[in-house]
Scaffold this active site. Structure first.
Site, PDB file in Angstrom:
ATOM      1  N   ASP A 531      14.124  41.905 -10.987  1.00 45.72           N
ATOM      2  CA  ASP A 531      12.804  41.846 -11.609  1.00 45.72           C
ATOM      3  C   ASP A 531      12.900  41.146 -12.952  1.00 45.72           C
ATOM      4  O   ASP A 531      13.991  40.903 -13.471  1.00 45.72           O
ATOM      5  CB  ASP A 531      12.224  43.256 -11.753  1.00 45.72           C
ATOM      6  CG  ASP A 531      13.157  44.192 -12.504  1.00 45.72           C
ATOM      7  OD1 ASP A 531      13.437  43.930 -13.693  1.00 45.72           O
ATOM      8  OD2 ASP A 531      13.636  45.177 -11.906  1.00 45.72           O
ATOM      9  N   GLU A 611      39.113  24.133   6.163  1.00 42.84           N
ATOM     10  CA  GLU A 611      38.056  24.882   5.463  1.00 42.84           C
ATOM     11  C   GLU A 611      38.270  24.829   3.952  1.00 42.84           C
ATOM     12  O   GLU A 611      37.323  24.698   3.186  1.00 42.84           O
ATOM     13  CB  GLU A 611      38.044  26.340   5.948  1.00 42.84           C
ATOM     14  CG  GLU A 611      37.434  26.504   7.336  1.00 42.84           C
ATOM     15  CD  GLU A 611      37.604  27.904   7.909  1.00 42.84           C
ATOM     16  OE1 GLU A 611      36.749  28.309   8.704  1.00 42.84           O
ATOM     17  OE2 GLU A 611      38.604  28.584   7.574  1.00 42.84           O
TER      18      GLU A 611
END
Ligand code: GLA
Length: 725
Positions: A531, A611
């Site tokens: 928030d 990877e």
């Protein structure tokens, strides 16, 4: 001038570049709302209409006039007690037990700069970029005084609201409900956009048609919560991503909240945002004051995309503070999904070696480094480094990490205590629980009473003692349960949750003051306290415990309506994903995590050579575009809940650079082609796509779009960079 007062007709006008907000003190001293929307000239008090309405009462002092009713007029701060039967912004219980208040205008003040709120987060701005209006109202009987605060950021098209409630009477009163914003609309048909969710699946967009009755969301969990985000949009029915009128309303607060949207008997709409009324009964003794946390308001007639940019910019520039607010954030490698509790010092050093090799800036030692903490059932509150587990002191470990050229960060959860902990055994009275009752457990941990200064002070000292042990450059501040059993030995229970939140803010204020160079990332089981309030202290927040790239496309989509990418903690994790079991390519996981602060949440030791090479490229690519992601305007290019793909893009402020990301979410036989229309570019500028070298006009990219390749395999992702030729 952003704030104008016309003495002759008592009209207050707040002007921003593209919006106007207007209100009026009427002949009886009531403060009426007139207008909020696109910028206009002149006065809008002609919008007020007066009719004899059955069963809508009339204030005593209007005499025999039955056309004047607070039940029908648009109000600025409706209090219970004046005959307005809609949802109230303010409910006061007086010393005699009556619930009534009748606020009348007393005076005003206009000043340069944006007001601040002691103890609470709030929008800030340089003195010359903002103005403040204070309107003082008073109930002549109880002497309750309410100061309405308005902050106007003209260039940003942002208006903020807060309220100060003061008991100027002689006896105790109780504030039973307090909002900081009320928006009344005498006309219009609206939808309310809210962001609901759950742990690991936060901020799903819901668009609800407002009909007669009241639609409300909120939290009683002690935090803003995963369940409903304290930010909503009131949109006209026809508003879309690119057009139409919409109002954003974000609460700058991380605790319990209540948002109510009501369509009344006359088809008028009221939107309220403020403190949750349940579990809240805030007594004010004579002379005491309660500050209602701030709401940020924004309006645009250019659709939801534009509204999001208003809020994202406001949060980036006027909420996030500290050294990192406007600085590149480190690319992290977090130990949580790499090792969970199963690590020692060597594990962390090995992660640091891998990080160095891959170009990653920082290793974060997540949960499990302190007290007796081999799983999540014990140890919280005992903030002593478990040197036995680490095999060395924290200082030594950090030195070994730093020796790799890698920064070091650490996880904490200061508000909590495990039942099985030394702290709980020594100070059982420090826990929020009701005497004589068994407490509700959450993750087998209890909540410390952070409304108490002594409790906070103790934890603060313990945390500082850890942070002082070495070169710690990042802290992840977690909070992993909802609060229950509200009670404090130190204060009336109706105060506890508000004071708790102020306690957390106080702790964070002190922590950031003492360690201005430490980057703090907020977290609450992922995005359970995502928030605006937390972003005032922590410029980034771990967006969700769900790191699955497909789910993240949707979670980050919902998050983007208010929050900037610079605030969104996003990491690449291992496959099969630990939350969903899905296998999504490393490329796609990278593209999705690049819509945030970027990092890794896996053990690089388990990656293949190929990877690792991809990770190196990803980190390199991210660093090239990190500034654009952190500061650029953000555009949603699709609705991932409906469309076959998720798409978003960043455009630099000067329109010269753009980064477009698309993830295919659906794949079918004989697949149809998705065309993505870009946004925010300059129509007459020629842009080169950096990999293919192909050039396109901005107008073509925006009006005709670009086709997304049709390829075999699920969840393929594409990233295109465009630069003005
Ligand atoms: C929460 C966080 C995770 C991790 C764990 C540690 O769930 O969201 O990222 O830090 O706690 O216990």
């Amino acid at each position: 001038m952003a704030v104008i007062y016309q003495r002759e007709n008592h009209i207050f006008t707040l002007q921003t570049e593209h919006t106007t907000y207007q209100m009026k003190v009427d002949d009886f001293g009531f403060l009426l709302h007139l207008y909020y929307g696109g910028r206009i000239s002149g006065n809008t008090d002609y919008l007020l209409t007066y009719h004899d309405r059955g069963f809508s009462g009339n204030p005593f002092d209007v005499g025999q006039d039955r056309t004047y009713s607070m039940d029908a007029l648009p109000r600025e701060y409706p209090e219970l007690g004046t005959g307005d039967y809609r949802n109230a912004a303010l409910v006061i219980r007086n010393a005699d037990g009556s619930e009534s208040c009748d606020l009348r205008y007393v005076g005003y003040e206009i000043r340069k700069g944006k007001y601040a709120l002691p103890g609470l987060p709030a929008v800030f701005a340089p003195e010359e970029e903002a103005e403040t209006l204070e309107i003082l109202l008073e109930d002549p009987v109880s002497k309750v005084e309410v100061t309405l605060l308005y902050g106007v950021l003209e260039k940003e098209d942002i208006i903020t609201r807060s309220a100060r409630i003061r008991n100027r009477g002689k006896q105790e009163i109780v504030v039973e409900k307090a909002a900081s914003t009320c928006l009344d609309f005498v006309t219009g048909e609206y939808d309310l956009l809210t962001f609901y969710g759950r742990h690991a699946m936060e901020r799903n967009l819901q668009r609800t048609r407002l009909e007669h009755g009241c639609f409300s969301i909120g939290s009683r969990r002690g935090t803003s919560s995963h369940q409903y985000n304290p930010a909503v949009i009131l949109a006209e029915r026809n508003a879309t991503e690119d057009s139409g009128s919409c109002y954003g309303c974000a609460f700058v607060y991380s605790g319990n909240f209540l948002c109510q949207a009501e369509k009344d008997q006359f088809g008028q709409t009221r939107l309220l945002m403020g403190l949750q009324e349940d579990l809240f009964h805030y007594p004010l003794q004579a002379g005491e004051t309660l500050i209602v946390p701030e709401t940020i308001l924004g309006y645009t007639d250019q659709g939801l995309g534009n509204l999001s940019n208003l809020f994202q910019r406001c949060i980036r520039n006027h909420i996030c503070r500290g050294k990192y607010a406007h600085q590149a954030r480190p690319v992290l490698l977090n130990s949580w999904e790499a090792a969970y509790f199963d690590f020692d010092g060597e594990t962390i050093v090995r992660l640091a070696e891998d990080a160095a090799h891959l170009g990653i800036d920082m290793v974060v030692m997540d949960d499990g480094w302190f007290g007796k903490r081999e799983d999540d059932n014990s140890g919280l509150g005992d903030w002593q480094v478990n040197e036995k587990k680490l095999g060395c002191t924290l200082g030594e470990l950090i030195e070994r990490v730093n020796a790799q050229g890698v920064k070091f960060g650490i996880w904490i959860e200061p508000e909590m205590v495990s039942e099985d902990s030394e702290l709980n055994r020594t100070h059982p009275d420090w826990v929020i629980r009701i005497p004589g009752r068994k407490p509700v457990r959450g993750r087998n941990q209890l909540v410390l009473d952070f409304s108490r200064e002594d409790v906070r002070g103790y934890i603060f000292d313990r945390i500082c003692a850890v942070l002082d042990q070495g070169n710690i450059e990042y802290v992840k501040w977690d909070m992993n349960r909802s609060i229950a059993d509200i009670f404090s030995t130190e204060r009336p229970q109706g105060k506890v949750l508000y004071d708790y939140m102020l306690g957390v803010y106080d702790f964070l204020e002190k922590l950031t003051a003492r360690y201005p160079d430490i980057l703090i990332e907020g977290c609450s089981g992922g995005g359970g306290r995502f928030d605006v309030g937390m972003l005032y202290y922590t410029p980034q927040i771990w967006c969700s415990d769900n790191t699955d790239a497909a789910d993240r496309v949707r979670i980050q989509y919902g998050t983007s309506f208010f929050y900037p990418a610079s605030a969104v903690g996003a990491h690449v994790s291992a496959v099969p994903n630990h939350q969903t079991g899905r296998r999504i390519s490393l490329n796609t996981r990278g593209v999705v995590a690049m819509a945030g602060t970027f990092g890794y949440e896996l053990d690089p030791g388990k990656l293949t050579w190929e990877e690792k090479e991809t990770v190196k490229e990803q980190v390199g690519q991210y660093k090239k575009v990190a500034d654009l992601i952190r500061t650029g305007d953000y555009y949603r290019l699709s609705d991932p809940f409906r469309d076959d793909c998720g798409g978003w893009m960043f455009v630099s402020e000067d329109g010269a650079r753009a980064l477009v990301s698309v993830v295919m979410l659906e794949n079918h036989g004989n697949m149809t082609v998705s065309y993505v229309k870009l946004k925010g570019l300059k129509p007459d500028t020629l842009y080169r796509e950096t990999v293919s070298g192909k050039c396109y006009y901005g107008s073509a990219l925006m009006k005709a779009g670009i086709p997304v390749p049709v390829e075999m395999g699920e969840y393929r992702a594409y990233q295109w960079e465009f630069a003005a030729c």
